[in-house]
Write a protein that holds these residues in place. Structure first.
Motif, short mmCIF file in Angstrom:
data_model
loop_
_atom_site.label_atom_id
_atom_site.label_comp_id
_atom_site.label_asym_id
_atom_site.label_seq_id
_atom_site.Cartn_x
_atom_site.Cartn_y
_atom_site.Cartn_z
N GLY A 142 0.72 -1.24 0.16
CA GLY A 142 -0.04 0.07 0.07
C GLY A 142 0.91 1.24 0.06
O GLY A 142 0.34 2.53 0.36
N VAL A 143 2.02 1.08 -0.59
CA VAL A 143 2.76 2.34 -0.66
C VAL A 143 2.18 3.54 -1.50
O VAL A 143 1.39 2.93 -2.42
N ALA A 144 2.12 4.58 -1.05
CA ALA A 144 1.36 5.72 -1.79
C ALA A 144 2.00 6.37 -3.00
O ALA A 144 1.49 7.02 -3.74
N GLY A 145 3.16 5.78 -3.26
CA GLY A 145 3.74 6.41 -4.71
C GLY A 145 5.44 5.89 -4.54
O GLY A 145 5.91 5.45 -3.54
N GLU A 146 5.88 6.23 -5.80
CA GLU A 146 7.28 6.19 -6.17
C GLU A 146 7.86 7.38 -6.75
O GLU A 146 7.29 8.33 -7.49
N ALA A 147 9.34 7.53 -6.79
CA ALA A 147 9.83 8.51 -7.43
C ALA A 147 11.12 7.90 -7.77
O ALA A 147 11.55 7.03 -7.47
N HIS A 148 11.36 8.28 -9.35
CA HIS A 148 12.40 7.39 -10.02
C HIS A 148 13.61 8.05 -10.18
O HIS A 148 13.59 9.26 -10.89
N PHE A 149 14.69 7.48 -9.86
CA PHE A 149 16.09 8.13 -10.08
C PHE A 149 16.51 7.61 -11.18
O PHE A 149 16.96 6.54 -11.16
N ARG A 150 16.96 8.25 -12.34
CA ARG A 150 16.63 9.80 -12.55
C ARG A 150 16.01 9.78 -13.95
O ARG A 150 16.01 8.62 -14.75
N TYR A 151 15.59 10.87 -14.56
CA TYR A 151 15.10 11.00 -15.74
C TYR A 151 15.98 10.44 -16.76
O TYR A 151 15.24 9.55 -17.73
N LYS A 152 17.22 10.56 -17.16
CA LYS A 152 17.84 10.27 -18.20
C LYS A 152 17.97 8.61 -18.38
O LYS A 152 18.01 7.89 -19.32
N PHE A 153 17.82 7.93 -17.02
CA PHE A 153 18.01 6.56 -16.89
C PHE A 153 16.63 5.79 -17.36
O PHE A 153 16.86 4.61 -17.89
N LEU A 154 15.68 6.60 -17.41
CA LEU A 154 14.25 6.01 -17.91
C LEU A 154 14.18 6.55 -19.48
O LEU A 154 14.14 5.66 -20.37
N ALA A 155 14.60 7.79 -19.95
CA ALA A 155 14.59 8.19 -21.38
C ALA A 155 15.40 7.41 -22.23
O ALA A 155 14.88 7.22 -23.57
N VAL A 156 16.52 6.93 -21.88
CA VAL A 156 17.32 6.25 -23.00
C VAL A 156 17.23 4.93 -22.99
O VAL A 156 17.75 4.32 -23.88
N ASN A 157 16.24 4.41 -22.00
CA ASN A 157 16.24 3.10 -22.02
C ASN A 157 14.68 2.43 -22.41
O ASN A 157 13.82 2.63 -21.61
N SER A 158 14.54 2.03 -23.61
CA SER A 158 13.07 1.75 -23.90
C SER A 158 12.75 0.66 -23.20
O SER A 158 11.39 0.65 -22.91
N HIS A 159 13.29 -0.13 -22.66
CA HIS A 159 12.67 -1.25 -21.83
C HIS A 159 12.12 -0.90 -20.46
O HIS A 159 10.78 -1.04 -20.08
N MET A 160 12.68 0.21 -19.95
CA MET A 160 12.17 1.06 -18.85
C MET A 160 11.00 1.71 -19.07
O MET A 160 10.10 1.87 -18.52
N ARG A 161 11.17 2.35 -20.29
CA ARG A 161 10.12 3.36 -20.48
C ARG A 161 8.71 2.49 -20.93
O ARG A 161 7.70 2.69 -20.53
N ASP A 162 8.92 1.54 -21.58
CA ASP A 162 8.03 0.52 -21.74
C ASP A 162 7.39 -0.11 -20.62
O ASP A 162 5.84 -0.17 -20.37
N LEU A 163 8.09 -0.55 -19.66
CA LEU A 163 7.61 -1.05 -18.34
C LEU A 163 6.63 -0.02 -17.49
O LEU A 163 5.67 -0.31 -17.33
N TYR A 164 6.96 1.10 -17.72
CA TYR A 164 6.36 2.23 -16.85
C TYR A 164 5.10 2.59 -17.57
O TYR A 164 4.17 3.00 -17.03
N ILE A 165 5.09 2.73 -18.95
CA ILE A 165 3.85 3.12 -19.63
C ILE A 165 2.91 1.98 -19.32
O ILE A 165 1.73 2.48 -19.12
N ASP A 166 3.31 0.79 -19.57
CA ASP A 166 2.43 -0.36 -19.19
C ASP A 166 1.76 -0.25 -17.81
O ASP A 166 0.70 -0.52 -17.45
N TRP A 167 2.75 -0.18 -16.89
CA TRP A 167 2.63 -0.43 -15.45
C TRP A 167 1.60 0.72 -15.08
O TRP A 167 0.72 0.37 -14.18
N TYR A 168 2.02 1.79 -15.13
CA TYR A 168 1.05 3.03 -14.63
C TYR A 168 -0.34 3.30 -15.47
O TYR A 168 -0.93 3.83 -14.89
N ALA A 169 -0.08 2.73 -16.70
CA ALA A 169 -1.41 2.80 -17.49
C ALA A 169 -2.43 1.83 -16.75
O ALA A 169 -3.64 2.24 -16.74
N GLN A 170 -2.12 0.75 -16.23
CA GLN A 170 -2.89 -0.22 -15.59
C GLN A 170 -2.79 -0.34 -14.07
O GLN A 170 -3.48 -1.36 -13.50
N THR A 171 -2.04 0.16 -13.29
CA THR A 171 -2.25 0.36 -11.84
C THR A 171 -2.35 1.82 -11.15
O THR A 171 -1.69 2.27 -10.77
#
Length: 614
Positions: free
Chosen positions: A390-419
């Protein structure tokens, strides 16, 4: 202003594309003694309601060393805007609902401040401002809100330099560290303001007040940099201000506690709805050193290393949220993510303080199969555990580690769209409507925003709603139509300056979109003699005119009336809009031209225009 911002964040959902205490434990190395602890549980404090939200999904955007923004120092406004646009739009697309922007990396500012000079990470020199009076923070706030994102201002309270003496020598003469050298301590080659000096803490608080007063930000966020080490040379300040404390460590912790408590009181005096939180290192203290600590055996306990008593901040309700940086995987021998996360869950229980967890995205997706961070399984397991706890949220460190990694991008696009707010592990498949609340699935316009959602043109909110009854601002609708033009009439527009036609849009986040629509003839500056008023709701009549023009039609003066008795002008566009099927009117036979368009109606009208244009 706060109500306005809440409404602005609704603008087409992100333009979318987007325990009891025991006796004293043994002291750790260094001779620092833990505080005396009562044999009985401390009385539970009743805290004020938290200004923090549930379902927080944020990404840290670091400016120090130009890690995320800007990619290199520049005073060029176009470059600063373009990079901000990319970061914010990508963050929205990944399903984030907040961005934590580092606005004070090192006793400096990424905004015009009366207390701190311009950051050299921004323009290259603390004496150099961006061209033309451009205010980067104002731009970030406006753009973020239009995309449905919160903007939290990230402050490093005491750091002065990251690059030693050379950097210190280059500081502007207006820098507080140069104005008050008696406030500065050199530690391991770098320079810091001394937290033990009351005037230093007051400066930090005034800096936060300045941000809260001058910007429509959603929160103020401190990271884990308080005292940089145990051998910090603050003996003189301790001798002057440390009366009543039997040891240096307790005095240092009290200094940080005073800062946090004062920030809580004075930030919320400026804006009670502003969210205030801190992101400490993941481990408060090991249970071998503090009986109330976690079952960990690490080398860094923030209670002793940074003198950050974050557990007390939660118990006292001095923060709206706590965001520990738990940067180890589940199953780590000494610093197990699950052990630490469960300790923090127990710590916040009953306090009203929200728990967000800082995620180590920079560690994930390693190539070595023997690495615990191999692939994305470790991050996925942590996300699932967060839901379970029941954690109220997450913060991700940091932007470029997500932006340059298509696997990470796709993970969060799918995860946050459906949770949206908890539940089972998401499935990647499923229609947009299937992820919305029952009420939103049953709304009359659901078929329209469902189709747009499946196309990726609109998105829902993290709580599983689309909120079709909420309003859309002029700037948001303009940006949406701009981006949808290839689907309306096959035309791809290019951003154009709009300030010459509509001065009030100059240097704002949507200027390029509004300017492009004006240049193409889809928006007419003559319709806005008092300025575009981009924060005003766009009316139903304005939307019809915009879409009819975008479809290639222009008023030829031949239509002088419509069947709608409440239409007294722009007859052609209303009649054409009805003829084309963009509008239908109300059951009472009215058009309601001056009513602000809501998200459901906007989706319906845009979807119909796209069908016509095919």
């Amino acid at each position: 202003m706060r109500l306005h911002r809440r409404l602005a964040a609704l603008a087409l959902a992100g333009l979318l594309f987007t325990t009891a205490l025991a006796g004293c434990a043994p002291a750790p190395k260094g001779g620092d003694t833990p505080p005396e602890e009562s044999a009985q549980a401390a009385p539970q404090k009743v805290n004020a309601p938290s200004a923090a939200r549930d379902g927080f999904r944020a990404v840290w955007v670091a400016t120090v060393y130009n890690l995320d923004y800007p990619d290199k120092a520049t005073a060029d406004v176009a470059a600063l805007k373009a990079q901000a646009d990319d970061i914010l739009e990508n963050s929205a697309e990944m399903g984030m609902n907040a961005v934590i922007l580092q606005v004070r990396p090192s006793c400096d500012a990424l905004y015009p401040s009366e207390l701190f000079p311009w950051s050299s990470y921004l323009t290259g020199d603390q004496n150099t401002a961006p061209a033309g009076g451009f205010d980067p923070l104002e731009y970030w706030v406006e753009k973020a809100h239009a995309l449905g994102l919160e903007l939290h201002a990230w402050v490093n309270p005491f750091r002065v330099t990251k690059s030693g003496q050379t950097e210190f020598d280059a500081l502007a003469s207006s820098n507080p560290a140069k104005q008050h050298p008696e406030w500065v301590v050199e530690h391991e080659g770098n320079f810091y303001l001394n937290p033990g000096i009351p005037e230093v803490r007051e400066l930090v608080v005034q800096g936060a007040e300045e941000l809260a007063r001058n910007y429509d930000i959603d929160g103020i966020h401190l990271d884990d940099y308080f005292y940089p080490g145990k051998d910090f040379a603050d003996e003189a300040a301790y001798g002057q201000y440390g009366g009543g404390f039997s040891n240096l460590g307790d005095w240092r912790r009290d200094n940080v506690n005073r800062l946090i408590e004062e920030l809580d009181e004075r930030i919320h005096a400026v804006d009670p709805e502003l969210s205030f939180g801190v992101s400490p290192s993941g481990v408060w203290a090991d249970s071998t050193h503090q009986s109330a600590g976690s079952a960990t055996t690490g080398n860094y306990e923030s209670y002793y290393a940074a003198y950050a008593d974050s557990r007390k901040w939660v118990q006292e309700g001095w923060v709206d949220y706590i965001c520990p940086q738990i940067y180890w995987p589940i199953g780590h021998a000494k610093l197990d993510y699950e052990t630490i996360a469960r300790w923090w869950t127990d710590t916040v229980e009953g306090t009203g303080v929200k728990l967000y967890i800082g995620m180590a995205d920079y560690q994930a997706d390693k190539d070595d199969p023997e690495d615990p961070w191999y692939g994305l399984d470790a991050i996925k397991a942590q996300l699932k555990l967060n839901l379970e706890l029941g954690v109220a949220g997450e913060a991700h460190f940091r932007y470029k580690f997500l932006a340059v990694n298509s696997h990470m991008r796709d993970l969060y696009i799918d995860w946050y769209a459906q949770t949206p707010g908890g539940g089972e592990e998401p499935e990647v498949s499923g229609s947009f409507l299937s992820r919305l609340s029952e009420a939103d699935r049953n709304h009359w316009a659901a078929a329209y925003y469902g189709k747009l959602g499946d196309m990726g043109i609109v998105t829902g909110y993290p709580d599983g709603t689309y909120r079709p009854y909420e309003g859309v601002e002029r700037s948001a609708m303009a940006a949406l139509v701009y981006r949808a033009m290839p689907l309306i009439n096959g035309v791809t527009l290019s951003e154009s300056p709009g300030g010459s036609l509509l001065p009030d849009v100059a240097e704002t986040w949507a200027e390029g979109y509004i300017g492009a629509l004006c240049a193409a003839g889809y928006l007419d500056a003559a319709d806005y003699p008092d300025g575009f008023g981009q924060e005003q709701p766009m009316t139903r009549l304005e939307v019809v005119k915009l879409l009819v023009r975008a479809l290639g039609y222009a008023d030829d003066g031949s239509v002088t009336a419509t069947r709608f008795p409440d239409v007294a002008e722009d007859y052609y566009y209303v009649a054409k809009g009805e003829a084309l099927g963009i509008i239908e009117g109300t059951p009472e036979g009215l058009f309601l031209p001056s009513d602000g368009v809501d998200r459901g109606s906007a989706a319906a009208m845009l979807s119909r225009a796209m069908e016509i244009g095919r």
